[in-house]
Design a protein around this motif. Structure first.
Motif, short mmCIF file in Angstrom:
data_model
loop_
_atom_site.label_atom_id
_atom_site.label_comp_id
_atom_site.label_asym_id
_atom_site.label_seq_id
_atom_site.Cartn_x
_atom_site.Cartn_y
_atom_site.Cartn_z
N ASN A 1 -8.95 -1.54 28.60
CA ASN A 1 -8.94 -0.54 27.55
C ASN A 1 -9.75 -1.06 26.37
OD1 ASN A 1 -8.39 1.42 25.71
ND2 ASN A 1 -6.16 1.33 25.89
N SER A 2 -10.81 -0.35 26.01
CA SER A 2 -11.69 -0.83 24.95
C SER A 2 -11.17 -0.45 23.56
CB SER A 2 -13.10 -0.26 25.14
OG SER A 2 -13.06 1.15 25.03
N THR A 3 -10.23 0.46 23.46
CA THR A 3 -9.71 0.86 22.16
C THR A 3 -8.70 -0.18 21.70
OG1 THR A 3 -9.92 3.15 22.85
CG2 THR A 3 -8.66 2.73 20.86
N LYS A 4 -8.97 -0.73 20.55
CA LYS A 4 -8.07 -1.74 19.99
C LYS A 4 -6.84 -1.05 19.40
CE LYS A 4 -11.01 -5.21 20.38
NZ LYS A 4 -11.08 -5.83 21.64
N ALA A 5 -5.74 -1.74 19.42
CA ALA A 5 -4.52 -1.20 18.83
C ALA A 5 -4.72 -1.04 17.32
CB ALA A 5 -3.36 -2.13 19.11
N ILE A 6 -4.24 0.07 16.81
CA ILE A 6 -4.31 0.31 15.37
C ILE A 6 -3.11 -0.38 14.74
CG2 ILE A 6 -4.22 2.11 13.60
CD1 ILE A 6 -5.51 3.98 15.70
N PRO A 7 -3.32 -1.13 13.65
CA PRO A 7 -2.20 -1.84 13.03
C PRO A 7 -1.12 -0.88 12.55
CG PRO A 7 -4.31 -2.55 12.11
CD PRO A 7 -4.58 -1.37 12.98
N GLU A 8 0.09 -1.40 12.48
CA GLU A 8 1.19 -0.64 11.90
C GLU A 8 0.87 -0.40 10.42
OE1 GLU A 8 4.23 0.28 13.38
OE2 GLU A 8 3.27 -0.32 15.25
N SER A 9 1.48 0.63 9.85
CA SER A 9 1.32 0.79 8.41
C SER A 9 2.02 -0.39 7.74
CB SER A 9 1.89 2.13 7.94
OG SER A 9 3.27 2.16 8.11
N LYS A 10 1.62 -0.68 6.53
CA LYS A 10 2.11 -1.86 5.83
C LYS A 10 2.49 -1.46 4.41
CE LYS A 10 0.48 -6.47 4.54
NZ LYS A 10 1.41 -7.31 5.25
N THR A 11 3.63 -1.95 3.95
CA THR A 11 4.07 -1.69 2.58
C THR A 11 4.04 -3.01 1.82
OG1 THR A 11 5.48 0.12 3.29
CG2 THR A 11 5.95 -0.84 1.14
N ILE A 12 3.42 -2.96 0.65
CA ILE A 12 3.35 -4.15 -0.19
C ILE A 12 3.81 -3.78 -1.61
CG2 ILE A 12 1.57 -5.32 1.16
CD1 ILE A 12 -0.48 -4.42 -0.96
N TYR A 13 4.17 -4.80 -2.34
CA TYR A 13 4.64 -4.62 -3.71
C TYR A 13 3.79 -5.48 -4.65
CZ TYR A 13 8.60 -2.33 -1.54
OH TYR A 13 9.39 -1.46 -0.81
N PRO A 14 2.54 -5.08 -4.89
CA PRO A 14 1.69 -5.88 -5.76
C PRO A 14 2.19 -5.84 -7.21
CG PRO A 14 0.48 -3.99 -4.89
CD PRO A 14 1.88 -3.89 -4.41
N ARG A 15 1.76 -6.82 -7.97
CA ARG A 15 2.09 -6.85 -9.39
C ARG A 15 0.84 -6.52 -10.18
NH1 ARG A 15 4.08 -12.18 -10.48
NH2 ARG A 15 4.26 -11.46 -12.59
N TYR A 16 1.05 -5.82 -11.29
CA TYR A 16 -0.05 -5.38 -12.13
C TYR A 16 0.17 -5.89 -13.54
CZ TYR A 16 -0.50 -2.06 -8.29
OH TYR A 16 -0.63 -1.50 -7.06
N SER A 17 -0.93 -6.05 -14.27
CA SER A 17 -0.84 -6.36 -15.69
C SER A 17 -1.66 -5.29 -16.41
CB SER A 17 -1.41 -7.75 -15.98
OG SER A 17 -2.82 -7.72 -15.85
N SER A 18 -1.73 -5.38 -17.72
CA SER A 18 -2.50 -4.39 -18.47
C SER A 18 -3.98 -4.44 -18.10
CB SER A 18 -2.33 -4.61 -19.97
OG SER A 18 -2.69 -5.94 -20.28
N SER A 19 -4.42 -5.58 -17.55
CA SER A 19 -5.84 -5.69 -17.18
C SER A 19 -6.09 -5.37 -15.71
CB SER A 19 -6.35 -7.09 -17.50
OG SER A 19 -5.61 -8.06 -16.79
N GLY A 20 -5.04 -5.03 -14.96
CA GLY A 20 -5.26 -4.65 -13.56
C GLY A 20 -4.35 -5.38 -12.61
N ILE A 21 -4.72 -5.31 -11.35
CA ILE A 21 -3.89 -5.87 -10.29
C ILE A 21 -3.93 -7.40 -10.35
CG2 ILE A 21 -5.70 -5.91 -8.51
CD1 ILE A 21 -3.51 -4.80 -6.59
N LEU A 22 -2.79 -8.03 -10.07
CA LEU A 22 -2.70 -9.49 -10.10
C LEU A 22 -2.88 -10.04 -8.69
CD1 LEU A 22 0.37 -9.81 -12.50
CD2 LEU A 22 -2.04 -10.13 -13.06
N ASP A 23 -3.76 -10.99 -8.55
CA ASP A 23 -4.00 -11.62 -7.26
C ASP A 23 -2.72 -12.30 -6.79
OD1 ASP A 23 -5.36 -12.42 -5.02
OD2 ASP A 23 -6.86 -13.60 -6.09
#
Length: 120
Positions: A1-23
């Protein structure tokens, strides 16, 4: 089968500051997973969905969710070199709560980013 499995959906909880997303480790891991998935399946599309709690009005929460989703998309494109056309940023605002907004813990769970992978 040449079709690769599609990843599951993923939930993340990033942190943000007034200047944007925090690495963070979570963001770096998400970026690696997204890059690997796209390398395995060139037709893959990623939808980044911003979710919020229900504090404030629905329009503001929709806009806040969209802003957070755009920041995650920016991170994936700028730090990972992922083609911007492969990633869509959308918002569900406060409409898809996964926990009660009556507690701080619940509100924190509702303030999340969901990544969905598809080949459409």
């Amino acid at each position: 089968n040449s079709t690769k499995a599609i990843p599951e959906s993923k939930t993340i909880y990033p942190r943000y500051s007034s200047s944007g997303i925090l690495d963070s480790t979570v963001l770096k891991m998400t970026l690696q997973e997204a890059k690997m998935a796209l390398e395995a399946n060139s037709n893959l599309k990623i939808t980044v969905i911003g979710h919020t709690d229900n504090i404030g009005n629905a329009t503001d929460n929709y806009n806040r969710g969209l802003e957070f989703a755009k920041q995650v998309r920016w991170y994936l494109v700028s730090k990972g070199g992922i083609n911007r056309k492969s990633i869509r940023a959308v918002s569900k605002g406060e409409s898809e709560a996964i926990a009660s907004n009556r507690t701080e813990k619940g509100r924190n769970l509702n303030q999340r980013i969901e990544l969905k992978f598809s080949t459409e």
